[in-house]
Design an enzyme around this catalytic site. Sequence first.
Site, mmCIF file in Angstrom:
data_model
loop_
_atom_site.group_PDB
_atom_site.id
_atom_site.type_symbol
_atom_site.label_atom_id
_atom_site.label_comp_id
_atom_site.label_asym_id
_atom_site.label_seq_id
_atom_site.Cartn_x
_atom_site.Cartn_y
_atom_site.Cartn_z
ATOM 1 N N PRO A 93 1.713 118.634 -14.518
ATOM 2 C CA PRO A 93 2.927 118.308 -15.272
ATOM 3 C C PRO A 93 3.495 116.960 -14.852
ATOM 4 C CG PRO A 93 3.414 119.923 -13.554
ATOM 5 C CD PRO A 93 1.945 119.669 -13.499
ATOM 6 N N GLY A 94 4.012 116.245 -15.837
ATOM 7 C CA GLY A 94 4.705 114.992 -15.553
ATOM 8 C C GLY A 94 6.203 115.207 -15.687
ATOM 9 N N LYS A 131 15.629 123.613 -18.585
ATOM 10 C CA LYS A 131 15.676 123.420 -17.136
ATOM 11 C C LYS A 131 16.847 124.180 -16.530
ATOM 12 C CE LYS A 131 14.353 119.998 -14.966
ATOM 13 N NZ LYS A 131 13.026 119.870 -14.390
ATOM 14 N N ASN A 142 1.466 125.631 -4.055
ATOM 15 C CA ASN A 142 1.830 125.809 -2.646
ATOM 16 C C ASN A 142 1.213 127.100 -2.160
ATOM 17 O OD1 ASN A 142 3.502 123.581 -2.948
ATOM 18 N ND2 ASN A 142 5.378 124.775 -3.109
ATOM 19 N N PHE A 154 10.709 124.288 -14.915
ATOM 20 C CA PHE A 154 11.010 124.128 -16.343
ATOM 21 C C PHE A 154 10.081 124.974 -17.206
ATOM 22 C CE2 PHE A 154 7.790 120.918 -15.337
ATOM 23 C CZ PHE A 154 6.852 121.156 -16.323
ATOM 24 N N HIS A 208 -0.936 117.338 -7.954
ATOM 25 C CA HIS A 208 -0.197 118.427 -8.604
ATOM 26 C C HIS A 208 0.898 117.958 -9.535
ATOM 27 C CE1 HIS A 208 3.281 117.730 -6.105
ATOM 28 N NE2 HIS A 208 3.836 118.880 -6.375
#
Lengths: 144, 481
Positions: free
Chosen positions: B378-379, B480, B330, B205, B404
């Site tokens: 981020p949430g 998104k 990652n 996003f 993360h």
Amino acid sequence: MREGGAKYSYFDHTADVGIDIRGASDRELLENGAAALLDLIVDTERVRVDGTRTVSVRVDGIDREDVLVNWLREVLYTAQAEGFAAKSARVTSVGPTFATGEIVGEAFDSARHERREELKGVTHHGVRIEQGPDGLHARVVVDV
Amino acid sequence: MAGLAVEKIDDYRYRIPKQGAMRVPGIVYADARLFEKLRGDQALDQVRNVACLPGIVGASLAMPDIHWGYGFPIGGVAAFDADDGVVSPGGVGYDINCGVRLIRSSLRRDQVASQMRSLVKALFASIPAGVGGTRADLRLSVAEEKKVLLEGAAYAVARGYGRADDLERIEEGGRLAGADPEQVSDRALERGASQLGTLGSGNHFVEVGYVAEIYDEEAARAFDLFRDQITVIVHTGSRGFGYQVCDEHLARMVKASAKYGITLPDRQLCCAPIRSPEAEAYLGAMRCAVNYAFANRQVVTHFVREAFERALGIPPEESRLDLVYDVCHNIAKPETHRVGGDLRRLFVHRKGATRAFGPGHPLVPERYRAVGQPVLIPGDMGRHSFVLAGTEKAMLETFGSTCHGAGRVLSRTAAMRAARGRTIQNELRDQGVFVMAEKAGTLAEEMPEAYKDVADVVDVVHRAGISRKVARLRPLGVIKG
């Protein structure tokens, strides 16, 4: 996403999608697994088989499970390639360490075809092929 | 989960003692409530499985946002001896260098709030999202793409997508050395040719938000954050390029594991000795994907700046839109850490985990060095996200790592079921968040209740001391895939 009747179904995996594949033989298992995968990628019912494009596939593996995953990886790559809408995959020959076949479809047409999910990969996570009373059964996890 | 022994260490840590083929224990960061939900989850088995890999050092670690992955758990950290250890593509994942960057502005919430719809529309129009979204003006030739793979974010900046000072505020300076395009297949190059500057689908996003709360004034000052300040978070990775690299090298590593006689509790953990040709080939290609992702977030950042100017009519020198920092989720890379009193060269795999280096570390940009590395968590798109700072304790306990994100609680299908008959876009609008998505289904899959409250996750890492809270951000507008 529709259910594939006796051929395959999907199971919940927290961040991803699991596929339960059934088949009477290794050949059916590979073809049904491909059908389950393709149904996640594109609305296969709207892909026509006339004006067909065919992509030949050959994979190897260290055992049957590895062949299954590598076959599905190849199906995934081909079906997500730009400009191609895949309908189905056919196995021409399969052994314990290889499989050959072809993926059938047509040129992608955004007016008729709908891309469903962007799949990241077919994982090797916990994959196993088991012989049940009513045929072969395999579980594969796909990273979405 | 039957049979896996687990013991509580303290209020925020649980230990899976060495059992069976484990070479080291597992340690899970969680409070009693989060851990209760983990019991019976295969994620704990995955922590154990990683502990069985050759050359693993210290412990197989899991952050409080741990959830069931494939092979490695999401939220897992594992360090391997740089001589005797292994490299595992599954310990990095398909979306190599998926990561987050935070951009700060000089704008206050009240200057922008009334124009949020046009701002989100401008972002949506310029940043391709969803399956197959591309920017026609950014199609790369093979020669150009190879430059991206070698140069990372600097490639984008050199072509006008960003500013030179952006590069100082990216993990690894936005470029990992040792990238080897010769290890990248034609397929990966082909997939990467048209995806630079795109978001992709799933949980990726771009989010416009504001600073809702500050917990640590000193660190907030160092990060140039103030209350009610408009911020932007960009979350994306290496796109199809990275997926293809991971996919191909995983398949080779399955064969390599058999070749080197490595017993795998799960085939997705396939790996090869660090000094083997298979590992070197993977690392050469993985670093290419890392650099591709850095360049991708850099180009998206440029589009964000353009969209602000276009939608708000505020010139860049006024809105600023400086980069705070960019972190990888990652990744695997060589790092030096203190283990049992000795400095050791390790290969740290972070899969759904963030580097969180403490104050004084030479790899933390000078402007932040006194307070620790900025960490961006981020949430979900309805609640909040957090800015943290790395700590010395993380250096001692977690190879300088922390959580993360929120971590899913509902599978995608369960989320779709829960969203049936509801319009998530309207629900979010009522909460003050304007959302646009390429596909309506994405909003259902990604709705806030599909995720843990990231505040619960962040509280654990804060209280456990492996990072500390600096600020909380609230979303105002989101795009998104």
